[in-house]
Scaffold this motif. Structure first.
Motif, PDB file in Angstrom:
ATOM      1  N   LYS A   1       3.743   2.294  -5.829  1.00 24.87           N
ATOM      2  CA  LYS A   1       4.914   3.189  -5.877  1.00 24.87           C
ATOM      3  C   LYS A   1       4.809   4.105  -7.094  1.00 24.87           C
ATOM      4  N   TYR A   2       4.448   3.501  -8.214  1.00 24.41           N
ATOM      5  CA  TYR A   2       4.283   4.286  -9.437  1.00 24.41           C
ATOM      6  C   TYR A   2       3.185   5.333  -9.262  1.00 24.41           C
ATOM      7  N   ALA A   3       2.064   4.890  -8.685  1.00 24.93           N
ATOM      8  CA  ALA A   3       0.940   5.804  -8.477  1.00 24.93           C
ATOM      9  C   ALA A   3       1.361   6.981  -7.611  1.00 24.93           C
ATOM     10  N   SER A   4       2.123   6.670  -6.541  1.00 20.15           N
ATOM     11  CA  SER A   4       2.585   7.738  -5.643  1.00 20.15           C
ATOM     12  C   SER A   4       3.486   8.709  -6.372  1.00 20.15           C
ATOM     13  N   GLU A   5       4.384   8.171  -7.205  1.00 22.01           N
ATOM     14  CA  GLU A   5       5.295   9.053  -7.953  1.00 22.01           C
ATOM     15  C   GLU A   5       4.519  10.024  -8.826  1.00 22.01           C
ATOM     16  N   VAL A   6       3.552   9.488  -9.557  1.00 21.50           N
ATOM     17  CA  VAL A   6       2.763  10.347 -10.448  1.00 21.50           C
ATOM     18  C   VAL A   6       2.005  11.381  -9.631  1.00 21.50           C
TER      19      VAL A   6
ATOM     20  N   GLY B   1      -1.035   8.077   0.137  1.00 18.49           N
ATOM     21  CA  GLY B   1      -1.714   7.323   1.190  1.00 18.49           C
ATOM     22  C   GLY B   1      -2.636   8.222   1.996  1.00 18.49           C
ATOM     23  N   SER B   2      -2.128   9.410   2.370  1.00 14.07           N
ATOM     24  CA  SER B   2      -2.952  10.347   3.159  1.00 14.07           C
ATOM     25  C   SER B   2      -4.135  10.828   2.341  1.00 14.07           C
TER      26      SER B   2
ATOM     27  N   PRO C   1       0.819  -1.215   0.000  1.00 12.82           N
ATOM     28  CA  PRO C   1       0.000   0.000   0.000  1.00 12.82           C
ATOM     29  C   PRO C   1       0.848   1.257   0.000  1.00 12.82           C
ATOM     30  N   PRO C   2       0.292   2.352  -0.501  1.00 10.08           N
ATOM     31  CA  PRO C   2       1.068   3.579  -0.628  1.00 10.08           C
ATOM     32  C   PRO C   2       1.269   4.244   0.723  1.00 10.08           C
TER      33      PRO C   2
END
Lengths: 228, 264
Positions: free
Chosen positions: A217-222, A123-124, A117-118
């Motif tokens: 991880k990818y989603a968080s980066e974007v 995540g927040s 999970p992010p």
């Protein structure tokens, strides 16, 4: 022969006193997968990954390139009916290329963090907007299961409003069709070819298992990039 | 693996069950023993009609090697069965749609282009019934008699028709169906592409042949090779007998105005 034509055109154009631009059409090619075909097992089999990447995605790219070539020709000739006629092929095949390019990146083998999970700002944001990751997963799976026909389920963000959204698109429509400011963070391909050989008609099982290889991880980066 | 969507054998029988009001029109082969009866508080029986899963007019291995038994087991036993079950479940909640024939149900739920939720499943039940009957073991070849003449009249030649049909199939984006229909208004044959569950009944046209182009219809046998599937359908599966029968029936509704063309 083509070269001679170009030179002739240029000479003629020069003689007539106006400049003619000659652009070549950019062609697209199949991006490599960042992992082996079998790396996402048992969530998605290597057989599916290989067919999906080498056949389906490649076909979208081939047809996209062909459509762009035809479009370029039609534009040059001022052939408006053909320009209009090509739009659906461009949307479909171009969309297929975009969507699958994102899809390969938003999946990852477990050993590379797939399913984790992010943390951080994404995540927040998820907790604030949806309550929990589980809520996102449930929501997206429900949308995916209810989708009749072919399409995609997306977790996206509105880069203007800095807000997360869950959307579905039909066929190969990219997320941007649903809103010009929408950027995809995670996509789930719910075309039957994405799961059929393994899950047959039990789409809910596919939707449940794909989260084990989801590349947060990818989603968080974007997300972080668009938030800046 | 359970071979039906529910844990036991598909609860719908292989016959179509009708509402009480239709009892007089039940064809002799369907018994009314299958009608469920519930007694309401006042002791008057309330009858619920359900749709049944029709079996294809051939055994599930009869279309081999062009369509495998395995694929038919999943396509008919899981997908088609699933649509029937889903339809019955949805109809339980909606009294307004009771008593409709399948054709009526499709037109009503299509709602002139703004489909109600029941449309998808209802249409898919009909589409798949039609699809199984559009194929036969030892199919393919060419249509005969009046149907061939009509195809030649409206498409120039059978070869041209076949080419156009295959081209339409290969240029359909996403899930859907390809149909050979008799266009009621123009009184001519046409090839139609539809998306997802839509079928030509919604435009009041008369379908003669239907080809399922959802990926589940060919993926197990052909994987991504849609072209091969479509060609095999035309060359080895399509039932021109069924199409001829449907054409003959259509002529009761559409005056083709050409007394020189016999159908049979």
């Amino acid at each position: 022969m083509a070269l001679r034509t170009i030179i002739t055109k240029r000479t003629l154009a020069g003689a007539l006193g106006f400049r003619q631009q000659h652009r070549s059409v950019q062609t697209f090619s199949l991006p490599d997968l960042p992992y082996d075909y079998g790396a996402l097992e048992p969530a998605i089999t290597g057989e599916i990954m290989q067919l999906h990447h080498q056949k389906h995605h490649q076909t979208y790219i081939t047809n996209y390139n062909k459509a762009l070539e035809q479009l370029h020709e039609a534009i040059t000739k001022g052939d408006t009916p053909t320009v209009a006629k090509l739009q659906s092929a461009i949307k479909f095949n171009g969309g297929g290329h975009i969507n699958h390019s994102v899809f390969w990146k938003n999946l990852a083998p477990v050993r590379d963090g797939g399913g984790e999970p992010p943390k951080g700002s994404l995540g927040s944001a998820i907790d604030i907007h949806f309550g929990s990751i589980e809520a996102v997963i449930q929501n997206m799976n429900a949308e995916g299961a209810a989708l009749q026909g072919s399409g995609w389920v997306w977790l996206g963000m509105d880069k203007e409003l800095k807000r997360l959204v869950i959307e579905i698109t039909s066929n190969q429509d990219p997320l941007v069709i649903k809103g010009p400011n929408l950027v995809p963070l995670l996509g789930i391909d719910v075309w039957e070819h994405a799961y059929y050989l393994q899950y047959k008609n039990v789409k809910p099982d596919y939707l449940k298992n794909i989260w084990k290889v989801m590349n947060w991880k990818y989603a968080s980066e974007v997300y972080e990039k668009e938030c800046r | 693996m359970s071979w039906c969507c529910c844990n036991s054998v598909c609860t719908s029988s292989s016959r179509q069950l009708l509402a009480t009001s239709d009892l007089s029109s039940i064809p002799s082969r369907v018994s009314n023993a299958g009608l469920k009866q519930k007694r309401s508080l006042r002791g008057v029986p309330k009858v619920f009609a359900y749709y049944g899963l029709k079996t294809p007019p051939y055994k599930l291995d009869a279309l081999e090697p062009y369509m495998s038994q395995k694929m038919l087991e999943v396509h008919w036993g899981e997908h088609h069965c699933g649509y029937v079950e889903a339809l019955n479940k949805q109809l339980e909640k909606n009294d307004m749609l009771y008593g409709c024939t399948m054709d009526e149900l499709i037109k009503v739920t299509y709602n002139n282009g703004n489909p109600l939720p029941e449309f998808g499943v209802a249409a898919q039940v009909w589409n798949h019934d039609f699809f199984w009957e559009s194929m036969k073991p030892g199919g393919g070849d060419m249509p005969k008699l009046g149907l061939l003449q009509l195809i030649e009249k409206d498409f120039g030649s059978f070869t041209n028709f076949k080419e156009k049909f295959i081209e339409a199939a290969l240029t359909l984006f996403g899930s859907g169906w390809i149909w050979l229909v008799l266009n009621r208004e123009e009184k001519r044959l046409a090839i139609i592409k539809t998306s997802n569950a839509v079928n030509p009944l919604v435009w009041n046209d008369i379908p003669l042949i239907g080809l399922d182009l959802w990926e589940h219809a060919y993926y197990l046998d052909y994987k991504n090779d849609k072209a091969n599937y479509v060609n095999v359908f035309m060359n080895h599966l399509v039932s021109w007998d069924a199409a001829l029968g449907r054409m003959a029936r259509a002529q009761a509704f559409v005056n083709l105005g050409e007394p020189k063309i016999p159908v049979a």
